[in-house]
Structures are given as structure tokens and as C-alpha cells.
Design a protein around this motif. Structure first.
Motif, mmCIF file in Angstrom:
data_model
loop_
_atom_site.group_PDB
_atom_site.id
_atom_site.type_symbol
_atom_site.label_atom_id
_atom_site.label_comp_id
_atom_site.label_asym_id
_atom_site.label_seq_id
_atom_site.Cartn_x
_atom_site.Cartn_y
_atom_site.Cartn_z
ATOM 1 N N GLU A 3 0.354 -69.189 -3.905
ATOM 2 C CA GLU A 3 -0.216 -70.254 -3.181
ATOM 3 C C GLU A 3 0.978 -70.596 -2.386
ATOM 4 O OE1 GLU A 3 -1.926 -73.388 -5.606
ATOM 5 O OE2 GLU A 3 -2.809 -71.729 -6.720
ATOM 6 N N PRO A 4 0.588 -71.101 -0.840
ATOM 7 C CA PRO A 4 1.754 -71.605 -0.225
ATOM 8 C C PRO A 4 2.003 -72.800 -0.748
ATOM 9 C CG PRO A 4 -0.441 -71.151 0.981
ATOM 10 C CD PRO A 4 -0.812 -71.038 -0.503
ATOM 11 N N LEU A 5 3.532 -72.831 -0.687
ATOM 12 C CA LEU A 5 4.225 -74.153 -0.867
ATOM 13 C C LEU A 5 4.144 -74.890 0.285
ATOM 14 C CD1 LEU A 5 7.522 -71.692 -1.736
ATOM 15 C CD2 LEU A 5 5.703 -72.607 -3.293
ATOM 16 N N THR A 6 4.728 -76.170 -0.178
ATOM 17 C CA THR A 6 4.846 -77.387 0.890
ATOM 18 C C THR A 6 6.256 -77.841 0.823
ATOM 19 O OG1 THR A 6 2.389 -78.096 0.194
ATOM 20 C CG2 THR A 6 4.146 -79.782 1.444
ATOM 21 N N ALA A 25 12.686 -65.438 4.766
ATOM 22 C CA ALA A 25 13.358 -64.282 4.291
ATOM 23 C C ALA A 25 12.481 -63.623 3.044
ATOM 24 C CB ALA A 25 14.837 -64.267 4.018
ATOM 25 N N ALA A 26 12.309 -64.297 2.071
ATOM 26 C CA ALA A 26 11.631 -64.011 0.984
ATOM 27 C C ALA A 26 10.077 -63.766 1.059
ATOM 28 C CB ALA A 26 11.710 -65.185 -0.277
ATOM 29 N N GLY A 27 9.535 -64.083 2.274
ATOM 30 C CA GLY A 27 8.156 -63.767 2.377
ATOM 31 C C GLY A 27 7.460 -64.740 1.739
ATOM 32 N N LEU A 28 7.560 -66.036 1.438
ATOM 33 C CA LEU A 28 7.002 -67.017 0.939
ATOM 34 C C LEU A 28 6.334 -67.608 1.807
ATOM 35 C CD1 LEU A 28 9.476 -67.888 -2.051
ATOM 36 C CD2 LEU A 28 7.354 -66.635 -2.043
ATOM 37 N N PRO A 29 5.000 -68.011 1.693
ATOM 38 C CA PRO A 29 4.191 -68.729 2.651
ATOM 39 C C PRO A 29 4.426 -70.232 2.329
ATOM 40 C CG PRO A 29 2.433 -67.918 1.105
ATOM 41 C CD PRO A 29 3.786 -67.376 0.886
ATOM 42 N N TYR A 30 4.585 -71.183 3.411
ATOM 43 C CA TYR A 30 4.560 -72.434 3.411
ATOM 44 C C TYR A 30 4.136 -73.444 4.231
ATOM 45 C CZ TYR A 30 8.656 -71.947 6.410
ATOM 46 O OH TYR A 30 9.470 -71.536 7.288
ATOM 47 N N THR A 31 3.922 -74.646 4.000
ATOM 48 C CA THR A 31 3.245 -75.626 4.989
ATOM 49 C C THR A 31 4.444 -76.536 5.212
ATOM 50 O OG1 THR A 31 1.230 -75.449 4.321
ATOM 51 C CG2 THR A 31 1.752 -77.223 5.783
ATOM 52 N N VAL A 32 4.814 -77.085 6.474
ATOM 53 C CA VAL A 32 5.935 -77.900 6.691
ATOM 54 C C VAL A 32 5.020 -79.344 6.813
ATOM 55 C CG1 VAL A 32 7.719 -78.641 8.115
ATOM 56 C CG2 VAL A 32 7.361 -76.290 7.585
ATOM 57 N N THR A 75 10.313 -66.190 -5.998
ATOM 58 C CA THR A 75 10.142 -64.823 -5.340
ATOM 59 C C THR A 75 9.711 -63.755 -6.496
ATOM 60 O OG1 THR A 75 11.147 -65.495 -3.516
ATOM 61 C CG2 THR A 75 11.191 -63.154 -4.002
ATOM 62 N N ALA A 76 10.619 -63.912 -7.640
ATOM 63 C CA ALA A 76 10.463 -63.181 -8.569
ATOM 64 C C ALA A 76 9.122 -63.215 -9.435
ATOM 65 C CB ALA A 76 11.535 -63.087 -9.678
ATOM 66 N N ALA A 77 8.808 -64.398 -9.664
ATOM 67 C CA ALA A 77 7.228 -64.621 -10.111
ATOM 68 C C ALA A 77 6.127 -63.940 -9.274
ATOM 69 C CB ALA A 77 7.023 -65.853 -10.334
ATOM 70 N N ARG A 78 6.476 -64.194 -7.838
ATOM 71 C CA ARG A 78 5.250 -63.418 -7.086
ATOM 72 C C ARG A 78 5.310 -61.968 -7.267
ATOM 73 N NH1 ARG A 78 7.094 -62.837 -1.372
ATOM 74 N NH2 ARG A 78 8.515 -61.545 -2.271
ATOM 75 N N ASP A 79 6.303 -61.383 -7.303
ATOM 76 C CA ASP A 79 6.777 -59.699 -7.300
ATOM 77 C C ASP A 79 6.558 -59.116 -8.797
ATOM 78 O OD1 ASP A 79 7.218 -60.264 -4.593
ATOM 79 O OD2 ASP A 79 9.617 -59.877 -5.044
ATOM 80 N N HIS A 80 6.224 -60.054 -9.741
ATOM 81 C CA HIS A 80 5.963 -59.430 -11.191
ATOM 82 C C HIS A 80 4.649 -59.245 -11.468
ATOM 83 C CE1 HIS A 80 6.272 -59.086 -15.467
ATOM 84 N NE2 HIS A 80 7.669 -59.015 -15.357
ATOM 85 N N PRO A 81 4.135 -58.251 -11.525
ATOM 86 C CA PRO A 81 2.530 -57.816 -11.737
ATOM 87 C C PRO A 81 1.954 -58.589 -12.838
ATOM 88 C CG PRO A 81 3.981 -55.844 -11.451
ATOM 89 C CD PRO A 81 5.160 -57.013 -11.550
#
Length: 86
Positions: A3-6, A25-32, A75-81
Motif C-alpha cells: 500500500e502507498p505510504l504517506t 530509489a526503493a520503488g515504494l509508492p507514497y503520497t506527500v 522494501t524487504a517486506a514488499r519483496d518477500h513473496p
């Protein structure tokens, strides 16, 4: 998919800029959300006890300041299947 971060920020905030660059750089979506233009968000962050920016909020964890260690964990959590499959 994560899920996107804020990310709650302030203008001319070096740590805010560094955090956004690391998330990009990590490819994590976020809202500012700019705390200088959103009084409600500023009040909410104060109620949660945060006194400095950036403040990063996820579904399960939040922090303030530039925290590359937390960005790496997300990032690790996102990439862990096994953590992202349903």
C-alpha cells in the motif's frame, strides 16, 4: 503489492528530501502531505507526538526523520513473496 505510504513534510526540509529520494530509489509508492498547508494533518501529527518532519506513516508502522533502516525493512517486506501473497 504494498500500500502507498504517506509522507508528511515541510518545505526546505533536508531529511524530507532524503526520505522521498530513498523511497523513490526503493520503488515504494507514497503520497506527500505538506504540513504547512494542511492544518488538520499538522494537528493530527502533533496528537501522535511527532515534533519533526518527515513523518512516514504505513499501515503498520510510522516514524519521523530520515530512516533508511525502516525504508529497507519495508522494501524487504514488499519483496518477500510469503509476506505479499494472499
Amino acid at each position: 503489492m504494498i500500500e502507498p505510504l504517506t509522507v508528511y513534510t515541510l518545505p526546505n526540509c533536508v531529511q524530507c528530501t532524503m526520505t522521498k529520494r530513498a523511497l523513490d530509489a526503493a520503488g515504494l509508492p507514497y503520497t506527500v502531505i505538506d504540513l504547512t498547508t494542511d492544518a488538520r494533518a499538522l494537528d493530527l501529527m502533533k496528537q501522535f507526538g511527532y515534533t519533526s518532519a518527515p513523518i512516514v506513516v504505513t499501515r503498520v508502522v510510522s516514524w519521523s526523520g530520515f530512516r533508511p533502516d525502516w525504508i529497507a525493512k519495508i522494501t524487504a517486506a514488499r519483496d518477500h513473496p510469503s509476506l505479499t501473497s494472499k
